[in-house]
Scaffold this active site. Structure first.
Site, PDB file in Angstrom:
ATOM      1  N   GLU A 286      51.355  69.138  70.363  1.00  0.00           N
ATOM      2  CA  GLU A 286      51.089  67.950  71.187  1.00  0.00           C
ATOM      3  C   GLU A 286      50.412  68.420  72.464  1.00  0.00           C
ATOM      4  OE1 GLU A 286      51.214  64.771  70.284  1.00  0.00           O
ATOM      5  OE2 GLU A 286      51.610  65.701  68.351  1.00  0.00           O
ATOM      6  N   CYS A 320      50.781  63.910  80.356  1.00  0.00           N
ATOM      7  CA  CYS A 320      49.694  63.882  79.381  1.00  0.00           C
ATOM      8  C   CYS A 320      49.224  62.449  79.194  1.00  0.00           C
ATOM      9  CB  CYS A 320      50.160  64.472  78.067  1.00  0.00           C
ATOM     10  SG  CYS A 320      51.649  63.693  77.453  1.00  0.00           S
TER      11      CYS A 320
HETATM   12  N1  NAD Z   1      50.909  65.420  74.136  1.00  0.00           N
HETATM   13  C1  NAD Z   1      52.093  65.572  74.679  1.00  0.00           C
HETATM   14  O1  NAD Z   1      53.103  65.062  74.195  1.00  0.00           O
HETATM   15  C2  NAD Z   1      52.226  66.375  75.935  1.00  0.00           C
HETATM   16  C3  NAD Z   1      53.414  66.302  76.651  1.00  0.00           C
HETATM   17  C4  NAD Z   1      53.527  67.055  77.815  1.00  0.00           C
HETATM   18  C5  NAD Z   1      52.485  67.843  78.247  1.00  0.00           C
HETATM   19  N2  NAD Z   1      51.338  67.878  77.535  1.00  0.00           N
HETATM   20  C6  NAD Z   1      50.206  68.684  78.003  1.00  0.00           C
HETATM   21  O2  NAD Z   1      50.697  69.921  78.512  1.00  0.00           O
HETATM   22  C7  NAD Z   1      49.843  70.403  79.524  1.00  0.00           C
HETATM   23  C8  NAD Z   1      50.650  70.750  80.750  1.00  0.00           C
HETATM   24  O3  NAD Z   1      51.679  71.628  80.467  1.00  0.00           O
HETATM   25  P1  NAD Z   1      51.588  73.197  80.746  1.00  0.00           P
HETATM   26  O4  NAD Z   1      50.725  73.430  81.942  1.00  0.00           O
HETATM   27  O5  NAD Z   1      52.970  73.715  80.756  1.00  0.00           O
HETATM   28  O6  NAD Z   1      50.814  73.677  79.452  1.00  0.00           O
HETATM   29  P2  NAD Z   1      50.455  75.176  78.985  1.00  0.00           P
HETATM   30  O7  NAD Z   1      49.638  75.057  77.755  1.00  0.00           O
HETATM   31  O8  NAD Z   1      49.916  75.965  80.104  1.00  0.00           O
HETATM   32  O9  NAD Z   1      51.886  75.814  78.631  1.00  0.00           O
HETATM   33  C9  NAD Z   1      52.715  75.247  77.654  1.00  0.00           C
HETATM   34  C10 NAD Z   1      53.589  76.335  77.071  1.00  0.00           C
HETATM   35  O10 NAD Z   1      52.780  77.251  76.337  1.00  0.00           O
HETATM   36  C11 NAD Z   1      53.147  78.573  76.693  1.00  0.00           C
HETATM   37  N3  NAD Z   1      52.047  79.498  76.394  1.00  0.00           N
HETATM   38  C12 NAD Z   1      51.038  79.892  77.185  1.00  0.00           C
HETATM   39  N4  NAD Z   1      50.235  80.756  76.517  1.00  0.00           N
HETATM   40  C13 NAD Z   1      50.752  80.894  75.277  1.00  0.00           C
HETATM   41  C14 NAD Z   1      50.389  81.637  74.122  1.00  0.00           C
HETATM   42  N5  NAD Z   1      49.317  82.425  74.102  1.00  0.00           N
HETATM   43  N6  NAD Z   1      51.152  81.551  73.019  1.00  0.00           N
HETATM   44  C15 NAD Z   1      52.247  80.741  73.009  1.00  0.00           C
HETATM   45  N7  NAD Z   1      52.649  80.025  74.070  1.00  0.00           N
HETATM   46  C16 NAD Z   1      51.913  80.096  75.192  1.00  0.00           C
HETATM   47  C17 NAD Z   1      53.511  78.430  78.160  1.00  0.00           C
HETATM   48  O11 NAD Z   1      54.237  79.558  78.598  1.00  0.00           O
HETATM   49  C18 NAD Z   1      54.322  77.166  78.127  1.00  0.00           C
HETATM   50  O12 NAD Z   1      55.635  77.420  77.683  1.00  0.00           O
HETATM   51  C19 NAD Z   1      48.847  69.283  79.779  1.00  0.00           C
HETATM   52  O13 NAD Z   1      47.654  69.577  79.118  1.00  0.00           O
HETATM   53  C20 NAD Z   1      49.527  68.066  79.175  1.00  0.00           C
HETATM   54  O14 NAD Z   1      48.632  67.054  78.813  1.00  0.00           O
HETATM   55  C21 NAD Z   1      51.196  67.182  76.386  1.00  0.00           C
HETATM   56  N1  LIG Z   2      56.026  60.559  76.961  1.00  0.00           N
HETATM   57  C1  LIG Z   2      55.517  60.518  78.309  1.00  0.00           C
HETATM   58  C2  LIG Z   2      54.446  61.529  78.556  1.00  0.00           C
HETATM   59  C3  LIG Z   2      54.735  62.923  78.092  1.00  0.00           C
HETATM   60  C4  LIG Z   2      53.655  63.832  78.501  1.00  0.00           C
HETATM   61  O1  LIG Z   2      53.516  64.319  79.549  1.00  0.00           O
HETATM   62  C5  LIG Z   2      54.973  59.134  78.613  1.00  0.00           C
HETATM   63  O2  LIG Z   2      54.936  58.288  77.736  1.00  0.00           O
HETATM   64  O3  LIG Z   2      54.567  58.910  79.738  1.00  0.00           O
END
Ligand code: NAD
Ligand code: A1AUG
Length: 515
Positions: A286, A320
């Site tokens: 995600e 996100c």
């Molecule tokens: N779609 C969703 O449901 C959702 C929900 C929350 C956040 N997000 C997204 O997450 C991002 C923000 O979160 P963030 O800054 O923590 O994201 P990030 O991708 O920087 O980190 C997420 C996780 O991945 C790990 N990671 C980093 N490099 C890695 C590798 N090479 N292998 C495995 N794991 C690794 C990090 O340590 C962390 O635990 C935004 O892009 C946001 O849109 C998406």
């Molecule tokens: N589930 C949350 C977003 C999660 C991602 O950052 C929302 O619906 O706002």
């Protein structure tokens, strides 16, 4: 009998009693700062020399905790513990696994403000956002527990005379759970719990910036009765243990939530079959979003303005689902923009420990720098209407920022900023609005403010996002009510908090017996 699922109500912080209780929780958490947190592998506490220092993003000098970091050797140890624990855990009855969850939910509910106070301190969440994060964690636990009680029955299939066919779900194996900083409790707990209740064992790698709240949750799961080795807690650097575990031949699935960049990297690496690997790994990924609020010419314009503002600036735009672009019909553009600007000016930015703060800091220096870079880009791409300033001297504070007259193809309209910046774009008509809505690589959330039934129906069909909302903002999905997940480069559309989610952690087995 388990009572019907209902989502955890949010706390009313206008009530002075609740304010007092939350203040007490903050005071308690203040007495807990600066502790060290070990890895937990097969129930064993392991302190490493290399530690990460978790800081308060509102006050860089304040240490939330020191957390041990796993290296590859310890990741391997955790993998072996999880493999061993899987042998027994997969045989547990679904009811027994679910009961551990229900107990954990009750315990978390009793300690709700304490966990939320950690979120205020470690993630910089204002009270209401922290409260919603904890409530969502409780929801995931309660909801997935109940879902498992249903799924364990399998699905009905037909049988011919003299034959008995069954269709049941069995767990996959060891999963690697990798979570983001922005919902450090809800998403971390939800992804971990979904994997566990379905009979898998896991290695949990929390986000680098928010490991303490994850450590507190893992302790709680132990107290709730989770057997050793089922949940192994291994904070560590993505580049070191992340890649190692994603590529590990014994990893059966990866459940990742985070950025597109890391998600794509994981997806690619997990696809390669390693020597000794006897399955194709599953990946739940995600990822990011570039989410749009559309305002039609006949919309309620007050509602439109507040939907834009609160979708853009809730938790400093670090969702996100954040509405980081608004597309407004040209007939009402000026009026809506004026309302957006004046509402934005009322938002109080500051330390989230204060009850009246609407927006706290962003998570860390790298994020602050990235957002400020986008604000510079915005100055060249449109009109800065409000905000535009940042201050990272004590904490990482960025003012809520609105850019007007942004072209539909500008970078501000296409790239995820993950901060309190919203780009506003003018559209000729509803066709044009939909065209702009679909012009990114992402497809996570969207909102349409309209009072024209035909336009609502056109958007329902043609606005290509996983979560589409009408006449409200585009954030704040509730577990069991609005299952959450996105299309295209927003990920695998896993729909967290939805009826299909647990199935991603299991495989179906058909048995056929002749009598
Ligand atoms: N779609 C969703 O449901 C959702 C929900 C929350 C956040 N997000 C997204 O997450 C991002 C923000 O979160 P963030 O800054 O923590 O994201 P990030 O991708 O920087 O980190 C997420 C996780 O991945 C790990 N990671 C980093 N490099 C890695 C590798 N090479 N292998 C495995 N794991 C690794 C990090 O340590 C962390 O635990 C935004 O892009 C946001 O849109 C998406
Ligand atoms: N589930 C949350 C977003 C999660 C991602 O950052 C929302 O619906 O706002």
């Amino acid at each position: 009998m388990v009572r019907t699922y209902q989502h955890e109500p949010f706390t009313n912080f206008k009530d002075e009693k609740n304010q007092e209780l939350f203040q007490e929780a903050l005071s308690y958490v203040n007495t807990q700062l600066g502790k060290t947190y070990p890895l937990i592998i097969n129930g064993e506490r392991i302190e490493t020399d290399e530690k990460t220092t978790s800081i308060n993003p509102s006050n860089k000098k304040e240490v939330i905790g020191y957390v041990s970091l796993a290296n590859q050797e310890l990741a391997e140890k955790a993998m072996n513990a999880a493999l061993e624990a899987f042998v027994d855990w997969k045989k547990w009855k679904a009811e027994d696994r679910a009961n551990i969850l229900f107990r954990a939910a009750a315990m978390l509910r009793r300690r709700k403000h304490e966990f939320s106070a950690y979120l205020v301190k470690e993630a910089g969440k204002p009270w209401n956002e922290a409260d919603a994060d904890t409530a969502e964690a409780i929801d995931f636990i309660e909801y997935y527990g109940r879902q498992m009680l249903e799924l364990t029955k399998g699905q009905p299939v037909n049988s011919r005379p003299g034959e008995y066919n069954q269709y049941n779900y069995v767990p996959l194996g060891v999963g690697v759970i990798i979570s983001p900083f922005n919902f450090p409790l809800a998403i971390m707990a939800g992804t971990a719990i979904a994997a566990i209740v379905t009979g898998n064992t896991i290695l949990l790698k929390p986000a680098d910036a928010t490991p303490v709240v994850a450590a507190k949750f893992v302790e709680l799961m132990e107290e709730a009765g989770l057997p050793k080795g089922v949940l192994n807690f291994i904070p560590g650097k993505g580049s070191i243990i992340g890649d190692y575990l994603v590529e590990h031949p014994k990893t059966r699935f990866v459940s990742f939530t985070g950025s597109r960049e890391v998600g794509c990297r994981i997806y690619e690496r997990a696809a390669k079959v390693q020597s000794g690997q006897i399955w194709l790994k599953r990946v739940i990924a995600e990822m990011g979003g570039k989410d749009t609020v559309l305002v039609d010419r006949d919309a309620d314009l007050e509602l439109a303005a507040s939907s834009i503002v609160y979708s853009a600036f809730g938790f400093s735009g670090q969702k996100c689902s954040a509405g980081s672009r608004a597309v407004i019909h040209e007939d009402v553009y000026d009026e809506v923009v004026e309302k957006v600007v004046s509402l934005t000016k009322t938002l109080k930015v500051g330390n989230p420990e204060s009850v009246d703060t609407y927006m706290g800091p962003v998570i860390h220096q790298a994020s602050f720098d990235k957002i400020m870079k986008y604000i510079e880009i915005g100055r060249t791409e449109g009109d800065l209407l409000v905000g535009g300033e940042g201050d990272s001297s004590n904490g990482f504070f960025v003012q809520p920022t609105v850019f007007g007259n942004i072209h539909q193809d500008a970078r501000l309209m296409k790239e995820e900023i993950f901060g309190p910046v919203v780009a506003v774009c003018k559209a000729r008509d509803f066709d044009h609005m939909l065209e702009i809505a679909n012009n990114t690589d992402y497809g996570l959330t969207g909102a349409v403010l309209s009072n024209t039934r035909a336009n609502i129906e056109r958007a329902r069909e043609g606005f290509h996002v996983g979560n589409l909302y009408f006449n409200r903002g585009c954030t704040g999905a509730i577990v069991g009510y609005q299952p959450f997940g996105g299309f295209n480069m927003s990920g695998t559309d896993s729909k967290a908090g939805g009826p299909d989610y647990l199935l991603l952690h299991m495989q179906a087995k058909t048995t056929s017996e002749m009598f």
